[in-house]
Enzyme design. Structure first.
Site, PDB file in Angstrom:
ATOM      1  N   ASP A  67       0.459  -1.138   0.044  1.00  0.00           N
ATOM      2  CA  ASP A  67      -0.265   0.032  -0.474  1.00  0.00           C
ATOM      3  C   ASP A  67       0.872   1.321   0.022  1.00  0.00           C
ATOM      4  OD1 ASP A  67       1.337  -0.408   3.062  1.00  0.00           O
ATOM      5  OD2 ASP A  67      -0.718  -0.393   3.532  1.00  0.00           O
ATOM      6  N   ASN A 136      -7.262  -2.512  14.370  1.00  0.00           N
ATOM      7  CA  ASN A 136      -8.485  -2.615  14.351  1.00  0.00           C
ATOM      8  C   ASN A 136      -8.930  -3.977  13.565  1.00  0.00           C
ATOM      9  OD1 ASN A 136      -7.506  -1.860  11.656  1.00  0.00           O
ATOM     10  ND2 ASN A 136      -8.974   0.387  11.162  1.00  0.00           N
ATOM     11  N   HIS A 138      -6.972  -4.302  10.412  1.00  0.00           N
ATOM     12  CA  HIS A 138      -6.719  -3.963   9.220  1.00  0.00           C
ATOM     13  C   HIS A 138      -5.293  -4.842   8.906  1.00  0.00           C
ATOM     14  CE1 HIS A 138      -4.396  -0.097   9.186  1.00  0.00           C
ATOM     15  NE2 HIS A 138      -3.904  -0.746   9.447  1.00  0.00           N
ATOM     16  N   GLU A 143      -9.915  -1.881   5.607  1.00  0.00           N
ATOM     17  CA  GLU A 143     -10.058  -1.234   6.930  1.00  0.00           C
ATOM     18  C   GLU A 143     -10.983  -1.927   6.888  1.00  0.00           C
ATOM     19  OE1 GLU A 143      -8.725   0.207   8.644  1.00  0.00           O
ATOM     20  OE2 GLU A 143      -8.112   2.627   8.013  1.00  0.00           O
TER      21      GLU A 143
HETATM   22  C1  GLP Z   1      -0.962   1.002   8.723  1.00  0.00           C
HETATM   23  C2  GLP Z   1      -0.411  -0.473   7.246  1.00  0.00           C
HETATM   24  C3  GLP Z   1      -0.446  -2.156   7.321  1.00  0.00           C
HETATM   25  C4  GLP Z   1       1.091  -2.144   9.302  1.00  0.00           C
HETATM   26  C5  GLP Z   1      -0.079  -1.244  10.552  1.00  0.00           C
HETATM   27  C6  GLP Z   1       0.706  -1.557  11.521  1.00  0.00           C
HETATM   28  O1  GLP Z   1      -1.355   1.445   8.835  1.00  0.00           O
HETATM   29  N1  GLP Z   1      -1.050   0.165   6.388  1.00  0.00           N
HETATM   30  O2  GLP Z   1       0.647  -2.583   6.079  1.00  0.00           O
HETATM   31  O3  GLP Z   1       0.475  -3.451   9.743  1.00  0.00           O
HETATM   32  O4  GLP Z   1      -0.877   0.133   9.735  1.00  0.00           O
HETATM   33  O5  GLP Z   1       1.461  -0.614  11.778  1.00  0.00           O
HETATM   34  P1  GLP Z   1       2.864  -0.878  12.617  1.00  0.00           P
HETATM   35  O6  GLP Z   1       3.148  -1.839  12.447  1.00  0.00           O
HETATM   36  O7  GLP Z   1       3.032   0.428  12.689  1.00  0.00           O
HETATM   37  O8  GLP Z   1       1.888  -0.921  13.825  1.00  0.00           O
END
Ligand code: GLP
Length: 240
Positions: A67, A136, A138, A143
């Site tokens: 993404d 959440n 995702h 989402e």
């Molecule tokens: C982001 C990304 C995800 C990621 C998630 C968790 O929003 N789009 O791909 O897995 O948040 O992030 P973190 O590893 O910083 O907790």
């Protein structure tokens, strides 16, 4: 789902990197699906060390990232293209022309989203997809919602995701409210999936993912329908 509960973040990162290294050794021209966020940074450091030590080479590897924020310039310090360069690509022997991140400036998301999925298929599909998980539930930027989208698409971020990701930006108002993300179908086509999760703040999402239901309100629950998923987590994420 194979669940590997590790003592701490360092062990989680090292064990996940080991699985990727095994694949890269067995299939030097493999296709990796990569993720951003703070969680995989330790794993990327391990991969950099293995590359520096000559244990593995990425010179024939192709990567597709999950993404990108939208809209955002690839040179923006919070763009996921920038993140990947700084945390991995700049330090390994990969050919950057074989590293792909959804275009955060696309004017034509439908066409580019379909082209992104088609390019992955043309490359032989993702051999191993790395995922983090949002608080959440995702995955990528899919989402919680009444329905999930299969292919790569533009989406709106939920307020809690904007809150969670605001720690990386100067202010909450600077967090893009949309993203260009691989869809649930794109992710589920990967031959193997590694999900990484650490910290107590991920426990609720992990517990929900591991209960016996699949729900679009916690997108990660769909991973229970995939035949080859590894969950690498620390005790805090697993036990709360
Ligand atoms: C982001 C990304 C995800 C990621 C998630 C968790 O929003 N789009 O791909 O897995 O948040 O992030 P973190 O590893 O910083 O907790």
């Amino acid at each position: 789902m194979k669940i590997i509960v590790c003592e701490n973040y360092a062990e989680m990162s090292a064990r996940a990197a080991e699985l990727i290294a095994e694949l890269v050794k067995a299939k030097p021209d493999c296709v990796l699906g990569l993720a951003t966020g703070s969680t995989p940074v330790g794993m990327y450091k391990e991969l950099i060390s293995k590359n520096e030590a000559g244990e593995i080479s990425f010179k024939d590897v192709t990567t597709y990232n999950l993404d990108e924020y939208y809209p955002i310039e690839p040179t923006h310090e919070q763009s996921y293209r920038y993140f990947m360069n700084v945390n991995l690509f700049d330090h390994i022997d990969i050919n950057k022309e074989k590293t792909f991140v959804p275009n955060g400036l696309t004017q034509n998301p439908e066409e580019e989203g379909a082209a992104y999925d088609a390019a992955i298929e043309a490359a032989g599909g993702v051999d191993l997809q790395v995922l983090g998980i949002g608080q959440n539930g995702h995955i990528a930027f899919n989402e919680p919602d009444d329905a999930l989208i299969a292919g790569t698409h533009i989406t709106s971020l939920t307020e809690d995701t904007i809150d969670a990701n605001s720690r990386f930006f100067a202010s909450r108002d600077d967090v893009p409210t949309r993203a260009f993300t691989m869809g649930i179908g794109s992710i589920m086509k990967a031959k193997k999936i590694i999900l990484l999760a650490n910290g107590k703040n991920k426990h609720a999402a992990i517990a929900k993912m591991l209960d016996d239901k699949i729900t679009t309100q916690c997108p990660a629950t769909i991973l229970k329908a995939h035949a080859d998923v590894y969950l690498f987590c620390d005790k805090d994420a697993y036990n709360g």
